[in-house]
Design a protein around this motif. Structure first.
Motif, mmCIF file in Angstrom:
data_model
loop_
_atom_site.group_PDB
_atom_site.id
_atom_site.type_symbol
_atom_site.label_atom_id
_atom_site.label_comp_id
_atom_site.label_asym_id
_atom_site.label_seq_id
_atom_site.Cartn_x
_atom_site.Cartn_y
_atom_site.Cartn_z
ATOM 1 N N ASP A 187 0.870 -1.284 0.010
ATOM 2 C CA ASP A 187 -0.098 -0.058 -0.150
ATOM 3 C C ASP A 187 0.803 1.200 -0.130
ATOM 4 N N SER A 188 2.054 1.099 -0.344
ATOM 5 C CA SER A 188 3.219 2.256 -0.513
ATOM 6 C C SER A 188 2.931 3.421 0.432
ATOM 7 N N LEU A 189 2.988 3.348 1.778
ATOM 8 C CA LEU A 189 2.928 4.668 2.558
ATOM 9 C C LEU A 189 4.320 5.324 2.317
ATOM 10 N N THR A 190 4.076 6.843 2.096
ATOM 11 C CA THR A 190 5.467 7.511 2.138
ATOM 12 C C THR A 190 4.989 8.777 3.108
ATOM 13 N N CYS A 191 6.041 9.498 3.429
ATOM 14 C CA CYS A 191 5.713 10.710 4.341
ATOM 15 C C CYS A 191 6.894 11.688 3.713
ATOM 16 N N VAL A 192 6.526 12.910 3.067
ATOM 17 C CA VAL A 192 7.549 13.754 2.882
ATOM 18 C C VAL A 192 7.515 14.992 4.017
ATOM 19 N N ALA A 193 8.454 15.209 4.517
ATOM 20 C CA ALA A 193 8.589 16.503 5.469
ATOM 21 C C ALA A 193 9.291 17.796 4.984
ATOM 22 N N GLY A 194 8.515 18.755 5.074
ATOM 23 C CA GLY A 194 9.166 20.028 4.406
ATOM 24 C C GLY A 194 9.428 20.916 5.625
ATOM 25 N N ILE A 195 10.348 21.806 5.636
ATOM 26 C CA ILE A 195 10.663 22.977 6.585
ATOM 27 C C ILE A 195 10.316 24.277 6.073
ATOM 28 N N GLY A 196 9.662 25.008 6.612
ATOM 29 C CA GLY A 196 9.507 26.359 6.052
ATOM 30 C C GLY A 196 10.789 27.312 6.660
ATOM 31 N N ALA A 197 10.684 28.560 5.722
ATOM 32 C CA ALA A 197 11.898 29.200 6.192
ATOM 33 C C ALA A 197 11.787 29.675 7.842
ATOM 34 N N GLY A 198 10.991 29.883 8.142
ATOM 35 C CA GLY A 198 10.749 30.544 9.795
ATOM 36 C C GLY A 198 11.644 29.395 10.727
#
Ligand code: HEM
Length: 331
Positions: free
Chosen positions: A54-65
């Motif tokens: 079921d191909s679970l993925t999680c992408v984390a992004g970091i904001g400038a602040g």
């Protein structure tokens, strides 16, 4: 020579389910946020391994602040707060967001389970500012009824479109997200032929309108951009429908990955200001952007590396005490 760092799961096939979680990091919550980011690949494996197909993925992004508070060190060149884009009639608003979690799987329960674990770990350290559960609609259509995602780059073209080659940040990406709400009554009042002129493609067959038929203010016309050499500049989208029919809410969660955010930003200027100015995207007459955020997407190695920040130096500069997301430090 350092080995190539592994990008996060940006380049994955479209899935049936997604959760978009945007949080701000509370004052004093920085260590908890950093530790969660360092553990994210392990947490994702713990949930996803129970149903690998079921191909679970999680992408984390970091904001400038969040960068100086959670990561520290030199920031990647494209990381800045999302810039509001105000056209004569429509505005791409900028809204708060320090961290983005983009969870995808073929089943919502896997996304839900991982989002629960992430939220549990972050409880008391962050404030959730937006949370959307998206679902895949009939044959990849958005709620306006058009097939969405057709012209996404694939294969090597997709990798080139989304993976940064900036020295020290190779393999990373940027992501811009916006939550749009649609005026379905106004949209449904348009005849199908007119809707096709708004999008720039046929509704049933998904075939693009010919050059002669293509209006200059269609969505497709304004989001097709080229560089000085005439090469098309592309992003990778994975928009998800969401909504609450009982509450009259019908939306598209726009998510666009790129090697540098200026590509997506140029598309947004074309859509909201217009190309030329005033010739704005007609899709906006039926869709209001209620959020807007820009995030840096470090490589997996860099995220994992946050667990072992460089040995704390007894210095007054707090930024020396935190890990760096530069690839050279992570490998
Ligand atoms: C194309 C829907 C927002 C960039 C399309 C298509 C649809 C669509 C139906 C045609 C099929 C396809 O190639 O995917 C929407 C909806 C949006 C939205 C419902 C939100 C209300 C955006 C935003 C951007 C964007 C904010 C970029 C900033 C693009 C691009 C294409 C595209 C690059 C492909 C153009 C081409 O090369 O033909 N979109 N979109 N879209 N959209 Fe959007």
């Amino acid at each position: 020579m350092t080995e190539a760092a592994t990008p996060q799961s940006v380049l994955v096939p479209l899935t049936e389910a997604a959760i978009f979680l945007v949080v701000t990091v509370d004052e004093g919550g920085e260590d908890v946020a950093r530790e969660l980011l360092a553990d994210l690949s392990g947490l994702t494996r713990a949930v996803g391994f129970r149903s690998l197909e079921d191909s679970l993925t999680c992408v984390a992004g970091i904001g400038a602040g969040a960068w100086p508070r959670v990561v520290g060190g030199d920031a990647p060149s494209g990381l800045h707060p999302f810039r509001e884009i105000a056209g004569r009639k429509h505005t791409a608003v900028a809204t708060p967001g320090d961290l983005l979690f983009h969870l995808r799987a073929r089943r919502m329960d896997l996304c839900f389970e991982l989002a629960t674990l992430i939220s549990g770990r972050l409880a008391g350290a962050v404030t959730v500012v937006d949370e959307v559960q998206g679902f895949r609609y009939f044959d990849q259509r958005d709620l306006l009824g058009f097939v969405d995602g057709t012209e996404n780059p694939t294969g090597a073209g997709a990798a080139a479109a989304v993976l940064s080659d900036e020295p020290g940040f190779e393999g990373a990406s940027y992501v811009i997200v916006q939550k749009y709400l649609h005026d379905m009554d106004a949209w449904n009042a348009l005849p199908t032929e007119e809707q096709e002129r708004v999008i720039g493609r046929r509704k049933l067959s998904d075939v693009e309108l010919s050059d002669a038929e293509q209006p200059a203010n269609s969505h497709v016309a304004l989001t097709t951009i080229t560089d000085d050499d005439g090469e098309e500049r592309e992003i990778l989208r994975d928009n998800m429908p969401f909504g609450r029919p009982g509450a009259g809410e019908f939306g598209t969660y726009f998510v666009g990955y790129a090697a540098h955010p200026d590509v997506t930003e140029q598309m947004l200027v074309n859509m909201f200001v217009g190309r030329p100015p005033g010739n704005y995207d007609r899709i906006l007459n039926f869709s209001v952007a209620v959020t807007g955020g820009l995030f840096y997407v470090p490589t997996v190695d860099a995220l994992d590396g946050l667990a072992d920040p460089p040995s704390p130096t007894p210095a007054t500069d707090a930024s020396l005490n935190v890990g760096s997301l530069r690839r050279s430090d992570a490998s």
